[in-house]
Design an enzyme around this catalytic site. Structure first.
Site, PDB file in Angstrom:
ATOM      1  NE  ARG A 125     -23.859  25.239  11.640  1.00  0.00           N
ATOM      2  CZ  ARG A 125     -24.747  24.398  11.108  1.00  0.00           C
ATOM      3  NH1 ARG A 125     -25.835  24.847  10.517  1.00  0.00           N
ATOM      4  NH2 ARG A 125     -24.544  23.091  11.164  1.00  0.00           N
ATOM      5  CG  ASP A 179     -27.530  23.574   7.572  1.00  0.00           C
ATOM      6  OD1 ASP A 179     -27.230  23.071   8.661  1.00  0.00           O
ATOM      7  OD2 ASP A 179     -28.293  23.019   6.751  1.00  0.00           O
ATOM      8  CD  GLU A 217     -22.672  21.160   9.399  1.00  0.00           C
ATOM      9  OE1 GLU A 217     -22.761  20.269  10.239  1.00  0.00           O
ATOM     10  OE2 GLU A 217     -23.319  21.161   8.348  1.00  0.00           O
TER      11      GLU A 217
HETATM   12  C1  LAG Z   1     -27.061  20.281   9.091  1.00  0.00           C
HETATM   13  N1  LAG Z   1     -25.872  20.646   8.791  1.00  0.00           N
HETATM   14  O1  LAG Z   1     -25.311  20.406   7.649  1.00  0.00           O
HETATM   15  C2  LAG Z   1     -27.630  20.560  10.413  1.00  0.00           C
HETATM   16  O2  LAG Z   1     -26.588  20.875  11.333  1.00  0.00           O
HETATM   17  C3  LAG Z   1     -28.435  19.373  10.851  1.00  0.00           C
HETATM   18  O3  LAG Z   1     -28.932  19.591  12.142  1.00  0.00           O
HETATM   19  C4  LAG Z   1     -29.565  19.153   9.850  1.00  0.00           C
HETATM   20  O4  LAG Z   1     -30.301  17.937  10.132  1.00  0.00           O
HETATM   21  C5  LAG Z   1     -29.012  18.962   8.442  1.00  0.00           C
HETATM   22  N2  LAG Z   1     -27.763  19.594   8.173  1.00  0.00           N
HETATM   23  C6  LAG Z   1     -30.010  19.523   7.443  1.00  0.00           C
HETATM   24  O5  LAG Z   1     -30.066  20.924   7.539  1.00  0.00           O
HETATM   25  C7  LAG Z   1     -31.389  18.069  11.039  1.00  0.00           C
HETATM   26  C8  LAG Z   1     -31.684  16.736  11.722  1.00  0.00           C
HETATM   27  C9  LAG Z   1     -32.315  15.745  10.757  1.00  0.00           C
HETATM   28  C10 LAG Z   1     -33.572  16.355  10.160  1.00  0.00           C
HETATM   29  C11 LAG Z   1     -33.126  17.610   9.403  1.00  0.00           C
HETATM   30  C12 LAG Z   1     -34.288  18.331   8.748  1.00  0.00           C
HETATM   31  O6  LAG Z   1     -30.455  16.202  12.220  1.00  0.00           O
HETATM   32  O7  LAG Z   1     -32.703  14.576  11.523  1.00  0.00           O
HETATM   33  O8  LAG Z   1     -34.180  15.434   9.257  1.00  0.00           O
HETATM   34  O9  LAG Z   1     -32.539  18.552  10.349  1.00  0.00           O
HETATM   35  O10 LAG Z   1     -35.257  18.675   9.694  1.00  0.00           O
HETATM   36  C13 LAG Z   1     -35.540  15.095   9.507  1.00  0.00           C
HETATM   37  C14 LAG Z   1     -35.735  13.598   9.689  1.00  0.00           C
HETATM   38  C15 LAG Z   1     -35.347  12.868   8.410  1.00  0.00           C
HETATM   39  C16 LAG Z   1     -36.201  13.348   7.249  1.00  0.00           C
HETATM   40  C17 LAG Z   1     -36.017  14.860   7.128  1.00  0.00           C
HETATM   41  C18 LAG Z   1     -36.925  15.442   6.046  1.00  0.00           C
HETATM   42  O11 LAG Z   1     -34.927  13.160  10.780  1.00  0.00           O
HETATM   43  O12 LAG Z   1     -35.586  11.454   8.592  1.00  0.00           O
HETATM   44  O13 LAG Z   1     -35.784  12.739   6.035  1.00  0.00           O
HETATM   45  O14 LAG Z   1     -36.353  15.503   8.385  1.00  0.00           O
HETATM   46  O15 LAG Z   1     -38.257  15.204   6.318  1.00  0.00           O
END
Ligand code: LAG
Ligand code: CA
Length: 510
Positions: A210, A212, A248
Site C-alpha cells: 500500500r 501511503d 492511497e
Molecule cells: C496517510 N495516508 O496518505 C495515512 O493513511 C494517514 O493515517 C497519515 O496521517 C498520513 N497519510 C501521513 O502518513 C496520520 C494522522 C495524522 C498524523 C500523521 C503523522 O492522521 O494526524 O499527523 O499520521 O503521524 C500528526 C499530527 C499533525 C502533525 C503531524 C506531524 O496529527 O498535527 O502535523 O503528526 O507532527
C-alpha cells in the site's frame, strides 16, 4: 510449450495490478496495528483456513515515539528510517510472520511510507522505536542515511513549507503534508534508498505494497521507483511475479488530483465506494438500496480492475472523511455494507480489522481518535487474545472474525469470476442478486418485512444461510433456504432481524 510461454508473459504483464493472491482467494484484511507474532498465528489458525488472500500490515519501519498524546496510532506514519522495528515487532519477528503466512497461502502487503519522514518540528531528543538517532531540524536520518538535500524544502513554494492549497498540484506533491518532511523523490539517491528498502521486503517474501500518501507523490516518480523493484520471491510466487501495488489516493470527485493519474502504475484506493455505500445503507440524502443496481463504474467509480475497495479504513473510521462511513461502531449496518461489498463483483476487496476505543464527541469531532492500539503501561502493544466463541479480546475488534463477514469472504471466493445476475429490487431498500450459479444474496433495509419469491440462479436444493448461521457437516446452524427445481426461492426477511440479509452459495448446500 507455446502455452507455457504465453502464461509466463501474462503473469508479468498483469504485474502491479494483480493482487498475487492464491488462486480462488479474493480479499485481504487490514490487521491494523497487530503485532507480527499475532499475525503469524492468525494466518495459520484463521485466515488460511477461512480463505483470506492476504494481510495489509501496519508500517514496519522504525518510527518516532510520540508521548503527547501518549503513543497515538499515527506515530507510525512518521518513519525515521527503514529498520524493521516498531511496536509490532522486530525484523526477526517480521521474517517469521512472512514465512509462516506465505506457507499457508496468506500473503503480506506492507503499508509503505515513502513520501515523507517524521514531522518537521520534532525535537531531536524524542526517542524512536529502535532507539536510532535522527534530527528533524537538521533533516538528518542517519540510519538511511538522508540529509538536508534529500528533502523538498527548497522546491516547495509556500511560505510555511506545508501544503496550503490543495488545488495547487505542485504544493500537494512538493510541500509538507501535515508538516511531515517531504522526500525529494526525483533524486536518484532517494529513489535508490527507497527501492533498496522495498526490495529488502520483497526478498523477505512480501507480495505487495500500500503506497501511503500517493496523492502527494508525482506519478512519474512512483513509476520509476516501482520499475526498480525485484520480482517476488520465487520460494512462494511464480517466476516473474510483480509486486502488487495499491496507491492511497483520496479522490472523492472534487477539485484537485484525480485517481486517473495513477492507473498506469497499479491499483488505487476507491474512497467513493465506502462513502457512497454508507450513505445508501444509512438512507441519507434520499438514497436507496434499489439504486445499487448499477453499483460500480455506473456510480462514477474508477474501472473495476483498478479499484481497491473497502467500507472503512483506519483513517475514515475515525471521522476523517465525512460522517457516512460505516464502522464496527454501527455493527448492524456495517455488516450489511461489508456483505454487499463482498457479494458484489466490483473491485478488489479489503476487509478492515480494528482495535476499539472510547469515542468522545465534542462538536461532532471525536477528540479520542488519536488513541493507539491496546497497550500495556510501558507502551508495548497487547497481544490479540482469542475468546472461546472465536471472537477477540483485549480490545481487538476482529471484524474479520464476525461470522457474517468471514462467511462473506468465503462467498466471494466461491463466486469469483461470476457476473452479477438476477438483480431484483422493490424500488426501495429490498434488493437481491446472484453470482451466476454460485451464490445469491438478499437484503431488507426497509421498515417493512420482506416476503418474495426470487430467481436465485442456483441449482435446486436446501442451502444454509451463511449470515444467520452456516453449514456444519450435515445441518445448518441458522436459517435454511430451499431452492426449487426452477431456481427460485422464497425469501423472508423481517425488518427487525438481527441481520436483515441472507446469503447462500453452492458450498453451503446440504
Ligand atoms: C496517510 N495516508 O496518505 C495515512 O493513511 C494517514 O493515517 C497519515 O496521517 C498520513 N497519510 C501521513 O502518513 C496520520 C494522522 C495524522 C498524523 C500523521 C503523522 O492522521 O494526524 O499527523 O499520521 O503521524 C500528526 C499530527 C499533525 C502533525 C503531524 C506531524 O496529527 O498535527 O502535523 O503528526 O507532527
Ligand atoms: Ca511529496
Amino acid at each position: 510449450m507455446r502455452g507455457l510461454v504465453f502464461l509466463v508473459l501474462l503473469q508479468v504483464c498483469t504485474g502491479q495490478f494483480n493482487p498475487n493472491v492464491v488462486c480462488g482467494r479474493t480479499s485481504i484484511v487490514h490487521l491494523f496495528e497487530w503485532r507480527w507474532e499475532d499475525i503469524a498465528e492468525e494466518c495459520e489458525r484463521y485466515l488460511g483456513p477461512n480463505g483470506f488472500g492476504g494481510v495489509q500490515i501496519s508500517p514496519p519501519t522504525e518510527n518516532l515515539i510520540v508521548t503527547n498524546p501518549k503513543r497515538p496510532w499515527w506515530e507510525r506514519y512518521q518513519p525515521i528510517g527503514y529498520k524493521i522495528c516498531t511496536r509490532s515487532g522486530d525484523e526477526q519477528q517480521f521474517r517469521n510472520m512472512v514465512t509462516r503466512c506465505n506457507n499457508v497461502g496468506v500473503y503480506i502487503y506492507v503499508d509503505a511510507i515513502i513520501n515523507h519522514m517524521c514531522g518537521s518540528g520534532v525535537d531531536k531528543r524524542t526517542s524512536s522505536t529502535c532507539g536510532s538517532p535522527y534530527d528533524a531540524n537538521e533533516r538528518s536520518f542517519p540510519t538511511v542515511p538522508y540529509l538536508r538535500q534529500d528533502f523538498n524544502d527548497n522546491k516547495c513554494n509556500t511560505g510555511s513549507g506545508n501544503i496550503e492549497d490543495y488545488r495547487d498540484v505542485n504544493q500537494v506533491r512538493d510541500c509538507r503534508l501535515l508538516s511531515l518532511l517531504d522526500l525529494a523523490l526525483e533524486k536518484e539517491y532517494v529513489r535508490g534508498k527507497i527501492a533498496d528498502f522495498l526490495n529488502k521486503l520483497i526478498d523477505i517474501g512480501v507480495a505487495g505494497f500500500r503506497l501511503d500518501a500517493s496523492k502527494h507523490m508525482w506519478p512519474g516518480d512512483i513509476q520509476v521507483i516501482m520499475s526498480r523493484l525485484n520480482n517476488l520471491n520465487t520460494e512462494w510466487f511464480p517466476n516473474g511475479s510483480r509486486p502488487f501495488v495499491f496507491q492511497e489516493v483520496i479522490d472523492l470527485g472534487g477539485v484537485g488530483i484525480s485517481v486517473t493519474e495513477y492507473f498506469g502504475i497499479g491499483r488505487v484506493t476507491e474512497f467513493k465506494y465506502g462513502a457512497k455505500l454508507g450513505t445508501v445503507i444509512r438512507k441519507w440524502n434520499g438514497e436507496k438500496m434499489a439504486y445499487l443496481k448499477n453499483w460500480g463504474e455506473g456510480w462514477g467509480f474508477m474501472p473495476a480492475d483498478r479499484a481497491l475497495v473497502f467500507v472503512d479504513n483506519h483513517d475514515n473510521q475515525r471521522g476523517h472523511a465525512g460522517d457516512s462511513i460505516l464502522t464496527f461502531f454501527d455493527s448492524r449496518m456495517y455488516k450489511m455494507a461489508v456483505g454487499f461489498m463482498l457479494a458484489h463483483p466490483y473491485g478488489f476487496t479489503r476487509v478492515m480489522s480494528s482495535f476499539s476505543w472510547t469515542r468522545n464527541f465534542v462538536d461532532g469531532k471525536d477528540t479520542n481518535n488519536w488513541i493507539g492500539p491496546p497497550s500495556h503501561f510501558n507502551g508495548s502493544t497487547k497481544a490479540v487474545s482469542i475468546n472461546e466463541n472465536t471472537t477477540c479480546g483485549n480490545g481487538w475488534v476482529c471484524e474479520h472474525r464476525w461470522r457474517q463477514i468471514k462467511n462473506m469472504v468465503l462467498f466471494r471466493n466461491v463466486a469469483n469470476g461470476q457476473a452479477l445476475t438476477n438483480w431484483w429490487d422493490n424500488g426501495e431498500n429490498q434488493v437481491a442478486f446472484g453470482r451466476g450459479s454460485t451464490g445469491f444474496i438478499a437484503f431488507n433495509n426497509d421498515d417493512r418485512d420482506m416476503d418474495v419469491t426470487l430467481n436465485t440462479g442456483l441449482p435446486a436444493g436446501t442451502y444454509c444461510d451463511i449470515i444467520s448461521g452456516q453449514k456444519e457437516a450435515t445441518y445448518c446452524t441458522g436459517i435454511q433456504i430451499a431452492v426449487s427445481s426452477t431456481g427460485t426461492a422464497n425469501v423472508k426477511i423481517n425488518s427487525s432481524a438481527e441481520d436483515p440479509f441472507i446469503a447462500i452459495h453452492i458450498n453451503a448446500k446440504l
